[in-house]
Design a protein around this motif. Structure first.
Motif, mmCIF file in Angstrom:
data_model
loop_
_atom_site.group_PDB
_atom_site.id
_atom_site.type_symbol
_atom_site.label_atom_id
_atom_site.label_comp_id
_atom_site.label_asym_id
_atom_site.label_seq_id
_atom_site.Cartn_x
_atom_site.Cartn_y
_atom_site.Cartn_z
ATOM 1 N N SER A 152 -19.180 -3.720 12.350
ATOM 2 C CA SER A 152 -18.864 -3.868 10.937
ATOM 3 C C SER A 152 -19.126 -2.568 10.175
ATOM 4 N N LEU A 153 -20.196 -1.886 10.527
ATOM 5 C CA LEU A 153 -20.498 -0.604 9.888
ATOM 6 C C LEU A 153 -19.402 0.425 10.184
ATOM 7 N N VAL A 154 -18.961 0.473 11.436
ATOM 8 C CA VAL A 154 -17.894 1.419 11.807
ATOM 9 C C VAL A 154 -16.598 1.085 11.067
ATOM 10 N N LEU A 155 -16.247 -0.200 11.009
ATOM 11 C CA LEU A 155 -15.027 -0.594 10.305
ATOM 12 C C LEU A 155 -15.115 -0.285 8.809
ATOM 13 N N LEU A 156 -16.283 -0.496 8.218
ATOM 14 C CA LEU A 156 -16.435 -0.206 6.793
ATOM 15 C C LEU A 156 -16.338 1.297 6.524
ATOM 16 N N LEU A 157 -16.917 2.110 7.396
ATOM 17 C CA LEU A 157 -16.792 3.560 7.225
ATOM 18 C C LEU A 157 -15.334 4.016 7.381
ATOM 19 N N LEU A 158 -14.621 3.421 8.330
ATOM 20 C CA LEU A 158 -13.197 3.743 8.467
ATOM 21 C C LEU A 158 -12.412 3.317 7.228
ATOM 22 N N ALA A 159 -12.784 2.178 6.647
ATOM 23 C CA ALA A 159 -12.100 1.711 5.441
ATOM 24 C C ALA A 159 -12.336 2.668 4.279
ATOM 25 N N VAL A 160 -13.554 3.160 4.145
ATOM 26 C CA VAL A 160 -13.849 4.103 3.060
ATOM 27 C C VAL A 160 -13.087 5.413 3.280
ATOM 28 N N LEU A 161 -13.058 5.884 4.513
ATOM 29 C CA LEU A 161 -12.338 7.121 4.804
ATOM 30 C C LEU A 161 -10.823 6.953 4.639
ATOM 31 N N SER A 162 -10.327 5.749 4.876
ATOM 32 C CA SER A 162 -8.880 5.538 4.799
ATOM 33 C C SER A 162 -8.388 5.364 3.370
ATOM 34 N N LEU A 163 -9.257 5.411 2.380
ATOM 35 C CA LEU A 163 -8.809 5.303 0.991
ATOM 36 C C LEU A 163 -7.906 6.475 0.602
ATOM 37 N N GLY A 164 -8.031 7.593 1.267
ATOM 38 C CA GLY A 164 -7.198 8.747 0.944
ATOM 39 C C GLY A 164 -5.844 8.742 1.643
ATOM 40 N N VAL A 165 -5.701 7.944 2.694
ATOM 41 C CA VAL A 165 -4.455 7.929 3.461
ATOM 42 C C VAL A 165 -3.261 7.472 2.618
ATOM 43 N N PRO A 166 -3.374 6.402 1.827
ATOM 44 C CA PRO A 166 -2.192 5.996 1.045
ATOM 45 C C PRO A 166 -1.716 7.064 0.065
ATOM 46 N N TRP A 167 -2.615 7.842 -0.488
ATOM 47 C CA TRP A 167 -2.209 8.876 -1.455
ATOM 48 C C TRP A 167 -1.398 9.952 -0.765
ATOM 49 N N TRP A 168 -1.766 10.291 0.438
ATOM 50 C CA TRP A 168 -1.062 11.339 1.176
ATOM 51 C C TRP A 168 0.273 10.829 1.707
ATOM 52 N N ARG A 169 0.302 9.609 2.216
ATOM 53 C CA ARG A 169 1.483 9.086 2.891
ATOM 54 C C ARG A 169 2.537 8.551 1.921
ATOM 55 N N ALA A 170 2.107 7.911 0.841
ATOM 56 C CA ALA A 170 3.056 7.231 -0.042
ATOM 57 C C ALA A 170 3.859 8.192 -0.905
ATOM 58 N N ARG A 171 3.431 9.410 -1.030
ATOM 59 C CA ARG A 171 4.122 10.340 -1.920
ATOM 60 C C ARG A 171 5.522 10.680 -1.427
ATOM 61 N N ARG A 172 5.710 10.774 -0.128
ATOM 62 C CA ARG A 172 6.989 11.229 0.406
ATOM 63 C C ARG A 172 7.815 10.132 1.068
ATOM 64 N N LYS A 173 7.274 8.965 1.240
ATOM 65 C CA LYS A 173 7.988 7.908 1.961
ATOM 66 C C LYS A 173 8.569 6.889 0.994
ATOM 67 N N SER A 174 9.156 5.852 1.538
ATOM 68 C CA SER A 174 9.789 4.817 0.727
ATOM 69 C C SER A 174 8.741 3.917 0.085
ATOM 70 N N LEU A 175 9.185 3.045 -0.799
ATOM 71 C CA LEU A 175 8.275 2.134 -1.486
ATOM 72 C C LEU A 175 7.605 1.195 -0.497
ATOM 73 N N GLY A 176 8.337 0.713 0.480
ATOM 74 C CA GLY A 176 7.761 -0.178 1.480
ATOM 75 C C GLY A 176 6.667 0.496 2.289
ATOM 76 N N ALA A 177 6.884 1.746 2.661
ATOM 77 C CA ALA A 177 5.857 2.483 3.403
ATOM 78 C C ALA A 177 4.636 2.709 2.528
ATOM 79 N N GLY A 178 4.843 2.981 1.251
ATOM 80 C CA GLY A 178 3.717 3.175 0.338
ATOM 81 C C GLY A 178 2.883 1.924 0.186
ATOM 82 N N ILE A 179 3.539 0.783 0.055
ATOM 83 C CA ILE A 179 2.809 -0.477 -0.072
ATOM 84 C C ILE A 179 2.116 -0.816 1.239
ATOM 85 N N GLY A 180 2.809 -0.645 2.348
ATOM 86 C CA GLY A 180 2.208 -0.961 3.648
ATOM 87 C C GLY A 180 1.001 -0.111 3.966
ATOM 88 N N VAL A 181 1.087 1.163 3.696
ATOM 89 C CA VAL A 181 -0.030 2.062 3.983
ATOM 90 C C VAL A 181 -1.192 1.786 3.018
#
Length: 133
Positions: A82-111
């Motif tokens: 659970s600790l590892v998953l929570l740390l990954l979740a905190v680190l993954s907060l930046g992934v949608p900002w990087w990925r959603a800027r250039r992709k479609s709306l569906g990819a932005g929502i999914g990411v």
């Protein structure tokens, strides 16, 4: 029959495609309002991550009854996972900002659902480990 002795030019098989058929090789422009999906994902995931962190901090009390005679191996493993998953979740907060800027709306929502999914997996792993441990 006499043929002219000039240079022979080979005939072109097909004309080259027009330049408008290919997009320019420069960087793609970001979509308009691309930031809505990542912002919504972060605003939903952060409170859930706070709940997960609170549960994770309170979970060592589930190990109070553990001793050498009756170890709680599943609970300890669930707390670690659970600790590892929570740390990954905190680190993954930046992934949608990087990925959603250039992709479609569906990819932005999914990411944008990745941090929330990891956080819910962290809570589920913790609760299942405590109940089964």
């Amino acid at each position: 029959m006499i043929t002219p002795a000039g240079p022979q030019v080979p005939a072109q098989a097909s004309p080259s495609p027009p330049a408008a058929a290919f997009p320019p090789a420069g960087p793609a422009r970001p979509r308009r309002k691309w930031w809505i999906a990542p912002l919504a994902g972060v605003l939903v995931a952060l409170p859930v991550q706070l709940v997960a962190a609170f549960l994770l901090l309170m979970s060592p009390m589930a190990l109070d009854s553990c001793s050498a005679a009756s170890p709680c191996g599943r609970t300890e493993a669930a707390i670690g996972a659970s600790l590892v998953l929570l740390l990954l979740a905190v680190l993954s907060l930046g992934v949608p900002w990087w990925r959603a800027r250039r992709k479609s709306l569906g990819a932005g929502i999914g990411v944008s659902l990745i941090p929330l999914g990891l956080t819910l997996a962290s809570i589920g792993t913790l609760l299942v480990g405590i109940v089964l441990g």
